[in-house]
Design an enzyme around this catalytic site. Structure first.
Site, PDB file in Angstrom:
ATOM      1  N   HIS A 131       0.831  -1.198   0.000  1.00 35.31           N
ATOM      2  CA  HIS A 131       0.000   0.000   0.000  1.00 35.31           C
ATOM      3  C   HIS A 131       0.867   1.249   0.000  1.00 35.31           C
ATOM      4  CE1 HIS A 131      -3.341   2.676   0.869  1.00 35.31           C
ATOM      5  NE2 HIS A 131      -4.157   1.655   0.681  1.00 35.31           N
ATOM      6  N   HIS A 132       0.414   2.257  -0.778  1.00 33.73           N
ATOM      7  CA  HIS A 132       1.179   3.496  -0.890  1.00 33.73           C
ATOM      8  C   HIS A 132       1.209   4.261   0.430  1.00 33.73           C
ATOM      9  CE1 HIS A 132       3.467   6.323  -3.023  1.00 33.73           C
ATOM     10  NE2 HIS A 132       2.772   6.420  -4.137  1.00 33.73           N
ATOM     11  N   ALA A 133       0.304   3.955   1.353  1.00 33.74           N
ATOM     12  CA  ALA A 133       0.340   4.592   2.679  1.00 33.74           C
ATOM     13  C   ALA A 133       1.548   4.125   3.477  1.00 33.74           C
ATOM     14  CB  ALA A 133      -0.939   4.273   3.447  1.00 33.74           C
ATOM     15  N   ASN A 300       6.266   8.274   3.328  1.00 32.33           N
ATOM     16  CA  ASN A 300       6.227   9.051   2.096  1.00 32.33           C
ATOM     17  C   ASN A 300       6.851  10.419   2.324  1.00 32.33           C
ATOM     18  OD1 ASN A 300       4.383   7.653  -0.114  1.00 32.33           O
ATOM     19  ND2 ASN A 300       3.502   7.182   1.882  1.00 32.33           N
TER      20      ASN A 300
END
Length: 450
Positions: A131-133, A300
């Site tokens: 997941h990009h989170a 991120n």
């Protein structure tokens, strides 16, 4: 326990059934010539016998925090499959397309690993999604490289989820800073207000004065690239020569990224012309830019710039010039700011676009048409248990209003392109691979290299 950052939370809020928010990578390997027929099966068994996963692979969502999963089950995350005979690259890409369409289970750590055998040319593959989170492209590439070796005789097999890391990453150390440091950070943000306000004023003035080099969040045209998306994905991948691209950049006096965007612009122009769907105004690309200044490999730390792709122009040299000037304009602006000022500026400038992505409240407002992202990769040949890494293709995300994502990574003397699109919104998207090659040939010709 680790708190989610604001960008991490945004990736979770954006997720819907038709809009999975995980990123991934497809690594293609050549089986060693001296390996027996059970090579891949033995790798799978070693995977299953691996020690428990380490952060962030052992962490699941707990409200606004990541907490360790006390009931971790590897079988939920690891799959070993064989492609039906013959296992062509086409079948491999179809498999990745299908798996990338499926949501990750939020009750578990948000990742999956697929070991895929039976690929033509005595090869196998690893497809990994997360997941990009949890992770951005730069962090994902760093973790992937830690699982590889530049020595073909190294036989140790360490899956991505078991790679030993520092007990405390630098961003975690910041999160655990004392009260005095928090106050200092707030004071620093306060002192950045004048600089951010000045840059905002300059941006508004550039937009008002119609500066051709400044790209605002209001000038992207509507196009078929910007429809609502379904949950069905199509993935396409191809390698292109890095020396060819470097030679064009040197001849034209622009960067490698400028040439890459010119390749994409030419390919998109041809694709949309074929469909009689090329907008009169130029397409705008969103280009993620890493703000990572340390060796961390989680979370991120990104912002973005907007680039004018010049797709309304038939002359490839004119397109290169438009691209180069718009990108340089954004770079010059960010060079005048610190990392925290860039984040504050981006939050203000792109807030309307972000709100629109989250809510869809203004479907006709288009901040950009396509994402083009470049992630640096290994500069020398890499091996995994003696198997040569033969290709490394990124697999990213698409959203409502953004039906195509072009992400690439460098590997030795190649640029590995991974294109992901909504299957229903963009028919025969895989034709873009041939158009990228045509665009590269065209740029070589106008640069006087062919």
């Amino acid at each position: 326990m680790r708190a989610l950052g604001p960008i991490d939370q945004a990736f979770l809020w954006l997720e819907r059934r038709q809009q999975p928010m995980h990123v991934g990578g497809l690594m293609l390997f050549k089986i060693p010539e001296d390996a027996d027929e059970n090579f891949v099966r033995e790798v799978a068994e070693q995977f299953k016998a691996t020690t428990p996963p380490v952060r962030p692979f052992n962490q699941r969502l707990d409200g606004m925090f990541w907490n360790e999963d006390d009931e971790f089950d590897l079988e939920h995350h690891f799959r070993h499959i064989a492609l039906p005979d013959p296992g062509r690259i086409r079948e491999l890409l179809t498999y990745v397309s299908q798996e990338h369409s499926a949501l990750l289970d939020r009750a578990k750590p948000l990742w999956e690993c697929h070991l895929i055998e039976g690929i033509e040319g005595n090869r196998f593959a690893l497809y990994f999604k997360m997941h990009h989170a949890v992770i951005d492209g730069i962090a994902g590439m760093r973790i992937a490289q830690k699982s590889l070796s530049s020595d073909p005789t190294t036989k140790a097999v360490t899956p991505l989820w078991a790679i030993k890391r520092d007990k405390r990453s630098k961003e975690e150390a910041k999160a655990l800073a004392n009260f005095a440091e928090t106050i200092n950070r707030l004071r620093h943000q306060a002192t950045s207000v004048p600089k951010v306000a000045k840059e905002l004023y300059q941006a508004i003035k550039a937009s008002y004065d119609k500066d051709p080099d400044y790209v605002s969040v209001f000038q992207a045209p509507r196009s078929i690239l910007n429809q609502r998306v379904s949950g069905s994905r199509r993935f396409a991948a191809q390698s292109y020569s890095l020396p060819r691209i470097k030679a064009i950049g040197k001849k034209l006096g622009v960067t490698i990224n400028d040439v890459v965007m010119a390749m994409c612009a030419g390919a998109l122009r041809t694709y949309l012309l074929d469909l009689n769907a090329l907008p009169a105004k130029p397409l705008i690309a969103m280009v993620p830019m890493s703000l990572r200044r340390d060796d961390s490999d989680s979370g991120n730390q990104i912002t973005m710039i907007l680039a004018n792709l010049g797709t309304h122009l038939a002359d490839p040299l004119a397109r290169v010039d438009v691209i180069h000037r718009s990108v340089q304009n954004a770079k010059d602006r960010f060079c005048r700011m610190t990392q925290s000022e860039i984040m504050a500026y981006s939050a203000l400038v792109y807030s309307i676009a972000g709100l629109n992505l989250l809510t869809g409240i203004a479907p006709k407002l288009q901040a950009f048409n396509v994402v083009i992202s470049n992630v640096p990769g290994p500069k020398e040949p890499m091996y995994w248990n003696g198997a040569l890494l033969d290709g490394f293709y990124p697999v990213s995300i698409v959203l409502d209003g953004m039906a195509l994502n072009i992400t690439l990574t460098s590997y030795v003397d190649r640029l590995e392109f991974g294109l992901i699109a909504c299957r229903k919104a963009l028919p025969s998207m895989q034709r873009l691979l041939a158009y990228l090659e045509d665009s590269l040939n065209e740029l070589e010709h106008v640069a006087g290299l062919s």
